[in-house]
Write a protein that holds these residues in place. Structure first.
Motif, PDB file in Angstrom:
ATOM      1  N   TRP A   1       0.818  -1.212   0.000  1.00 50.58           N
ATOM      2  CA  TRP A   1       0.000   0.000   0.000  1.00 50.58           C
ATOM      3  C   TRP A   1       0.853   1.263   0.000  1.00 50.58           C
ATOM      4  CZ3 TRP A   1      -4.524  -0.085  -1.844  1.00 50.58           C
ATOM      5  CH2 TRP A   1      -5.341  -1.182  -1.675  1.00 50.58           C
TER       6      TRP A   1
ATOM      7  N   ALA B   1      -2.844   5.727   3.954  1.00 48.90           N
ATOM      8  CA  ALA B   1      -3.106   4.462   3.265  1.00 48.90           C
ATOM      9  C   ALA B   1      -2.621   3.249   4.056  1.00 48.90           C
ATOM     10  CB  ALA B   1      -2.452   4.473   1.885  1.00 48.90           C
TER      11      ALA B   1
ATOM     12  N   GLN C   1       2.200   1.584  -3.611  1.00 45.70           N
ATOM     13  CA  GLN C   1       1.071   1.894  -4.493  1.00 45.70           C
ATOM     14  C   GLN C   1       0.618   3.348  -4.313  1.00 45.70           C
ATOM     15  OE1 GLN C   1       0.191  -0.210  -6.682  1.00 45.70           O
ATOM     16  NE2 GLN C   1      -1.736   0.533  -7.457  1.00 45.70           N
ATOM     17  N   THR C   2       0.477   3.762  -3.082  1.00 41.51           N
ATOM     18  CA  THR C   2       0.030   5.131  -2.801  1.00 41.51           C
ATOM     19  C   THR C   2       1.094   6.152  -3.195  1.00 41.51           C
ATOM     20  OG1 THR C   2      -1.294   4.294  -0.972  1.00 41.51           O
ATOM     21  CG2 THR C   2      -0.877   6.652  -1.007  1.00 41.51           C
TER      22      THR C   2
ATOM     23  N   ARG D   1       3.194   5.901  -5.599  1.00 39.62           N
ATOM     24  CA  ARG D   1       3.199   6.018  -7.057  1.00 39.62           C
ATOM     25  C   ARG D   1       1.992   6.799  -7.578  1.00 39.62           C
ATOM     26  NH1 ARG D   1       3.578   0.562  -9.765  1.00 39.62           N
ATOM     27  NH2 ARG D   1       4.110   1.834 -11.562  1.00 39.62           N
ATOM     28  N   THR D   2       0.837   6.644  -6.933  1.00 37.77           N
ATOM     29  CA  THR D   2      -0.381   7.262  -7.456  1.00 37.77           C
ATOM     30  C   THR D   2      -0.716   8.613  -6.837  1.00 37.77           C
ATOM     31  OG1 THR D   2      -1.761   6.044  -5.885  1.00 37.77           O
ATOM     32  CG2 THR D   2      -1.406   5.035  -8.053  1.00 37.77           C
ATOM     33  N   SER D   3      -0.452   8.769  -5.540  1.00 35.62           N
ATOM     34  CA  SER D   3      -0.909   9.977  -4.848  1.00 35.62           C
ATOM     35  C   SER D   3       0.195  10.830  -4.253  1.00 35.62           C
ATOM     36  CB  SER D   3      -1.884   9.596  -3.736  1.00 35.62           C
ATOM     37  OG  SER D   3      -2.961   8.856  -4.255  1.00 35.62           O
ATOM     38  N   GLY D   4       1.394  10.324  -4.191  1.00 32.89           N
ATOM     39  CA  GLY D   4       2.479  11.090  -3.596  1.00 32.89           C
ATOM     40  C   GLY D   4       2.686  10.742  -2.131  1.00 32.89           C
ATOM     41  N   TYR D   5       3.780  11.240  -1.594  1.00 36.69           N
ATOM     42  CA  TYR D   5       4.162  10.859  -0.235  1.00 36.69           C
ATOM     43  C   TYR D   5       3.223  11.389   0.838  1.00 36.69           C
ATOM     44  CZ  TYR D   5       6.160  15.519   0.384  1.00 36.69           C
ATOM     45  OH  TYR D   5       6.324  16.877   0.490  1.00 36.69           O
ATOM     46  N   GLU D   6       2.484  12.460   0.553  1.00 34.92           N
ATOM     47  CA  GLU D   6       1.585  13.024   1.561  1.00 34.92           C
ATOM     48  C   GLU D   6       0.470  12.066   1.959  1.00 34.92           C
ATOM     49  OE1 GLU D   6       2.041  14.482  -1.435  1.00 34.92           O
ATOM     50  OE2 GLU D   6       3.202  16.279  -1.042  1.00 34.92           O
ATOM     51  N   ALA D   7       0.089  11.165   1.072  1.00 30.65           N
ATOM     52  CA  ALA D   7      -1.042  10.268   1.325  1.00 30.65           C
ATOM     53  C   ALA D   7      -0.620   8.885   1.813  1.00 30.65           C
ATOM     54  CB  ALA D   7      -1.873  10.124   0.049  1.00 30.65           C
ATOM     55  N   VAL D   8       0.672   8.640   1.936  1.00 27.61           N
ATOM     56  CA  VAL D   8       1.141   7.289   2.259  1.00 27.61           C
ATOM     57  C   VAL D   8       0.682   6.837   3.645  1.00 27.61           C
ATOM     58  CG1 VAL D   8       3.175   5.851   2.686  1.00 27.61           C
ATOM     59  CG2 VAL D   8       3.087   7.330   0.681  1.00 27.61           C
TER      60      VAL D   8
END
Length: 97
Positions: free
Chosen positions: A29, A45, A32-33, A35-42
């Motif tokens: 996760w 997730a 995946q996060t 790659r798709t949303s950037g480090y702020e959302a890791v």
């Protein structure tokens, strides 16, 4: 006695695979996060699986206490304690971190 040793081995194998699956899920996760949303959302997730994986590690203290593994409790307790402290006392208590 052989039955008890087999039961111990099965329990430790299942425990290890469950924790491994939890850590693998966190890694999946996170990547995946990232790659798709950037480090702020890791962290959002991976929060729940990370909490599960780190909290499950508390059992490692009991494994040492009850002689299921040869690891000394004096070495295991600070390792697991520090991970639990970071996971719950800091990350969960202060979401802005």
């Amino acid at each position: 006695m052989a039955g008890l040793a087999s039961l111990k081995r099965i329990y430790l194998a299942v425990y290890s695979w469950v924790v491994f699956a939890g850590v693998l899920q966190v890694l999946y996760w996170a990547v995946q996060t990232l790659r798709t949303s950037g480090y702020e959302a890791v962290y959002a997730a991976v929060e729940r699986p990370l909490q599960f994986a780190q909290t499950a590690a508390i059992l490692e203290i009991f494994h040492g206490m009850f002689g299921l593994v040869r690891s000394p409790v004096s070495a295991t307790l600070p390792q697991i304690g520090s991970r639990i402290y970071v996971t719950w006392a800091i990350l969960w208590s202060f979401p802005e971190t």
